[in-house]
Design a protein around this motif. Sequence first.
Motif, PDB file in Angstrom:
ATOM      1  N   GLY A   1       0.787  -1.224   0.000  1.00  0.00           N
ATOM      2  CA  GLY A   1       0.000   0.000   0.000  1.00  0.00           C
ATOM      3  C   GLY A   1       0.820   1.275   0.000  1.00  0.00           C
ATOM      4  N   SER A   2       0.149   2.352  -0.293  1.00  0.00           N
ATOM      5  CA  SER A   2       0.754   3.679  -0.409  1.00  0.00           C
ATOM      6  C   SER A   2       1.337   4.171   0.905  1.00  0.00           C
ATOM      7  N   THR A   3       2.405   4.971   0.808  1.00  0.00           N
ATOM      8  CA  THR A   3       2.956   5.626   1.998  1.00  0.00           C
ATOM      9  C   THR A   3       1.959   6.610   2.608  1.00  0.00           C
ATOM     10  N   ASN A   4       1.008   7.096   1.805  1.00  0.00           N
ATOM     11  CA  ASN A   4      -0.016   7.991   2.335  1.00  0.00           C
ATOM     12  C   ASN A   4      -0.880   7.315   3.391  1.00  0.00           C
ATOM     13  N   PHE A   5      -0.900   5.991   3.374  1.00  0.00           N
ATOM     14  CA  PHE A   5      -1.603   5.204   4.388  1.00  0.00           C
ATOM     15  C   PHE A   5      -1.198   5.644   5.791  1.00  0.00           C
ATOM     16  N   VAL A   6       0.083   5.929   5.974  1.00  0.00           N
ATOM     17  CA  VAL A   6       0.604   6.288   7.300  1.00  0.00           C
ATOM     18  C   VAL A   6      -0.068   7.547   7.827  1.00  0.00           C
ATOM     19  N   ILE A   7      -0.064   8.570   7.016  1.00  0.00           N
ATOM     20  CA  ILE A   7      -0.553   9.864   7.479  1.00  0.00           C
ATOM     21  C   ILE A   7      -2.064   9.858   7.692  1.00  0.00           C
ATOM     22  N   HIS A   8      -2.783   9.046   6.919  1.00  0.00           N
ATOM     23  CA  HIS A   8      -4.241   8.985   7.072  1.00  0.00           C
ATOM     24  C   HIS A   8      -4.651   8.098   8.244  1.00  0.00           C
ATOM     25  N   LEU A   9      -3.975   6.969   8.428  1.00  0.00           N
ATOM     26  CA  LEU A   9      -4.334   6.096   9.551  1.00  0.00           C
ATOM     27  C   LEU A   9      -4.015   6.769  10.882  1.00  0.00           C
ATOM     28  N   LEU A  10      -2.916   7.505  10.946  1.00  0.00           N
ATOM     29  CA  LEU A  10      -2.581   8.254  12.162  1.00  0.00           C
ATOM     30  C   LEU A  10      -3.669   9.271  12.489  1.00  0.00           C
ATOM     31  N   ALA A  11      -4.176   9.950  11.462  1.00  0.00           N
ATOM     32  CA  ALA A  11      -5.218  10.956  11.683  1.00  0.00           C
ATOM     33  C   ALA A  11      -6.511  10.303  12.159  1.00  0.00           C
ATOM     34  N   ILE A  12      -6.866   9.156  11.568  1.00  0.00           N
ATOM     35  CA  ILE A  12      -8.088   8.450  11.977  1.00  0.00           C
ATOM     36  C   ILE A  12      -7.962   7.984  13.425  1.00  0.00           C
ATOM     37  N   ALA A  13      -6.808   7.445  13.784  1.00  0.00           N
ATOM     38  CA  ALA A  13      -6.582   6.999  15.161  1.00  0.00           C
ATOM     39  C   ALA A  13      -6.719   8.159  16.141  1.00  0.00           C
ATOM     40  N   GLY A  14      -6.191   9.309  15.750  1.00  0.00           N
ATOM     41  CA  GLY A  14      -6.294  10.488  16.609  1.00  0.00           C
ATOM     42  C   GLY A  14      -7.718  10.920  16.844  1.00  0.00           C
ATOM     43  N   ARG A  15      -8.577  10.747  15.832  1.00  0.00           N
ATOM     44  CA  ARG A  15      -9.984  11.147  15.964  1.00  0.00           C
ATOM     45  C   ARG A  15     -10.774  10.178  16.856  1.00  0.00           C
ATOM     46  N   ILE A  16     -10.492   8.890  16.762  1.00  0.00           N
ATOM     47  CA  ILE A  16     -11.277   7.904  17.518  1.00  0.00           C
ATOM     48  C   ILE A  16     -10.688   7.666  18.903  1.00  0.00           C
ATOM     49  N   GLY A  17      -9.470   8.196  19.130  1.00  0.00           N
ATOM     50  CA  GLY A  17      -8.875   8.104  20.467  1.00  0.00           C
ATOM     51  C   GLY A  17      -8.034   6.868  20.704  1.00  0.00           C
ATOM     52  N   ILE A  18      -7.452   6.305  19.641  1.00  0.00           N
ATOM     53  CA  ILE A  18      -6.561   5.152  19.771  1.00  0.00           C
ATOM     54  C   ILE A  18      -5.113   5.629  19.700  1.00  0.00           C
ATOM     55  N   GLU A  19      -4.298   5.177  20.649  1.00  0.00           N
ATOM     56  CA  GLU A  19      -2.882   5.541  20.645  1.00  0.00           C
ATOM     57  C   GLU A  19      -2.172   4.808  19.508  1.00  0.00           C
ATOM     58  N   LEU A  20      -1.652   5.558  18.574  1.00  0.00           N
ATOM     59  CA  LEU A  20      -0.925   5.003  17.438  1.00  0.00           C
ATOM     60  C   LEU A  20       0.192   5.963  17.112  1.00  0.00           C
ATOM     61  N   ASN A  21       1.387   5.436  16.851  1.00  0.00           N
ATOM     62  CA  ASN A  21       2.499   6.317  16.494  1.00  0.00           C
ATOM     63  C   ASN A  21       3.214   5.780  15.269  1.00  0.00           C
ATOM     64  N   ILE A  22       4.093   6.593  14.740  1.00  0.00           N
ATOM     65  CA  ILE A  22       4.733   6.257  13.472  1.00  0.00           C
ATOM     66  C   ILE A  22       5.572   4.991  13.564  1.00  0.00           C
ATOM     67  N   GLU A  23       6.113   4.691  14.741  1.00  0.00           N
ATOM     68  CA  GLU A  23       6.910   3.483  14.906  1.00  0.00           C
ATOM     69  C   GLU A  23       6.074   2.218  14.748  1.00  0.00           C
ATOM     70  N   ASP A  24       4.772   2.311  15.028  1.00  0.00           N
ATOM     71  CA  ASP A  24       3.900   1.144  14.891  1.00  0.00           C
ATOM     72  C   ASP A  24       3.860   0.631  13.452  1.00  0.00           C
ATOM     73  N   PHE A  25       4.020   1.533  12.495  1.00  0.00           N
ATOM     74  CA  PHE A  25       3.964   1.134  11.087  1.00  0.00           C
ATOM     75  C   PHE A  25       5.169   0.278  10.719  1.00  0.00           C
ATOM     76  N   ASP A  26       6.308   0.597  11.300  1.00  0.00           N
ATOM     77  CA  ASP A  26       7.499  -0.209  11.086  1.00  0.00           C
ATOM     78  C   ASP A  26       7.387  -1.523  11.856  1.00  0.00           C
ATOM     79  N   LYS A  27       6.979  -1.430  13.107  1.00  0.00           N
ATOM     80  CA  LYS A  27       6.908  -2.604  13.976  1.00  0.00           C
ATOM     81  C   LYS A  27       5.972  -3.678  13.431  1.00  0.00           C
ATOM     82  N   PHE A  28       4.761  -3.296  13.021  1.00  0.00           N
ATOM     83  CA  PHE A  28       3.767  -4.290  12.638  1.00  0.00           C
ATOM     84  C   PHE A  28       3.829  -4.707  11.169  1.00  0.00           C
ATOM     85  N   SER A  29       4.637  -4.025  10.379  1.00  0.00           N
ATOM     86  CA  SER A  29       4.800  -4.453   8.986  1.00  0.00           C
ATOM     87  C   SER A  29       6.177  -5.052   8.730  1.00  0.00           C
TER      88      SER A  29
END
Length: 569
Positions: free
Chosen positions: A267-295
């Motif tokens: 998937g696109s690198t834009n996935f990172v910036i959009h998923l982070l924004a969605i997490a911020g809106r719903i109140g889930i703790e997510l950070n940029i390191e999670d994208f490296d860790k889980f992929s």
Amino acid sequence: MEKLRSQNWFGKTGKDGFIYRAWMKNQGIPDDMFDGRPVIGICNTWSELTPCNAHFRDLAESVKKGVYEAGGYPVEFPVMSLGETLIKPTAMLYRNLASMDVEESIRANPIDGVVLLCGCDKTTPSLIMGACSVDIPTLVISGGPMLKGHWRGKDIGTSDVWRFAEAFKLGEINEKQLVEAEGCMARTQGHCAVMGTASTMATMVEALGLSLPNNAAIPAADVRRKVISQLSGRRIVEMVKEDLTLSKILTREAFENAIMINAAIGGSTNFVIHLLAIAGRIGIELNIEDFDKFSHNIPLIANIQPSGVHFMEDLYYAGGLPAVIKELKSVLHNDALTVNGRSIGANSEDAEVFSRDIVGTMEEPFKENSGIAVVRGNLAPNGAVIKPSAATPALMIHRGKAVVFETIEDYHARIDDPNLEVDENSVLVLKNVGPKGYPGMAEVGNMGIPKKLLEKGVHDLVRISDGRMSGTGFGTVVLHVSPEAAAGGNLALVQNGDIISLNVPERTLHLEVSDEELAERRKNWQAIDLNISRGYVNLYINHVEQAHLGADMDFLKGKSGSVVTRDSH
């Protein structure tokens, strides 16, 4: 089922109830539509200025059929539509504005559940972000990819735009042939036929559990896109009765699943910036390191351009996203809930793979390197991202001299100058294209290769910027450098000839300049002056967060609930 939100409008007696119902009835609505049945909003981003979404009127009609069949009352409403191909300076500038439109449209109106119709890149995250902030039962329908194009005996898609551009620059094709290819590529309704950002967002939606199974890959021109829309209309009514809200689906496990599935499909690198924004809106703790860790240990399973060779319609015929998800069952959170009331694991248990040339396995993938790699160093203290599956393996460890462009205008003016001091070992650096600097963080990070290098057969260089790139793009491109140049990040201090070292396996990005020298340079640094003092863009510049946080506005973080406004009559 608890009392419906809509009954705070339509269930009232006296003057207020009279006004709410009477004006709706001028559309020919019978009395029994207001008798306590769920009111389903159909949030539509249809627009003739958003070609990817131009078929959404038909999809909305299919949704309405399903809502009526399930005993609900559908009401369609428009929100700001972001057409990636036309909007200047970039659709990303308006993602947050569109999300505000969605949030307030839902909150202010008698809606019990909502179906989000989205397709083009930014329409998907903006609609989900806005809906998250209200947190009512929500179901997403993507518009679907266009069918792959055909030009002179070859299958083509959006990723070929970059190849056509290089060929045209080298004189290998002429203007007439380029125009001919235009008509051959975008030959049906729908968004990009490859795993660009639009298809990545559709995949994200299904991976998060926000759509019915197979939503991601059904082509827009396939009648089954209408069928899934009608079934979605039926299902959203049941979701209201079950009070199945977004926050019950968008758990931490759902986000981790989405990251792993994104890696598997390239998937696109834009996935990172959009998923982070969605997490911020719903109140889930997510950070940029999670994208490296889980992929990190997820290989490329879906052989789709630009990381692979096939197209989205091919993925659907090969078994769709459920087939990919089934291959990942050993690593996914299979119990994660989805909108149909079943788990993501249950939704894929009967999936079959009909082509191993398109859907591989964990043991026999198409590429070992996949997902999103997050690199850090003095050039990107808060991180930057790169997509290994679309990069050149030989450049994943690289050290070279910087060729610096201060702005996108500077880049366009000099990139093909025969006197530009650049060679195959150079590192192209583009500044001031981040959230504040462009403003809006445009898709210009995959800078084109200088003509004089193309003529020598060089088709990739390490490229670094604080901007984004199209999900259809490819190459060894480091993006989303944070802090950005316009915010005073060290990227702003890079000069021509500076040595930059990139080591993706070790996740490092380093500017070989001493701290003392950088401190001296900073004394003479001045932020770019955009001369914007009013309106939404001014609001954006003053409140947008950096890329590693999702580039949302600081005052939009967290959901505020579906508050009913006071009566105004």
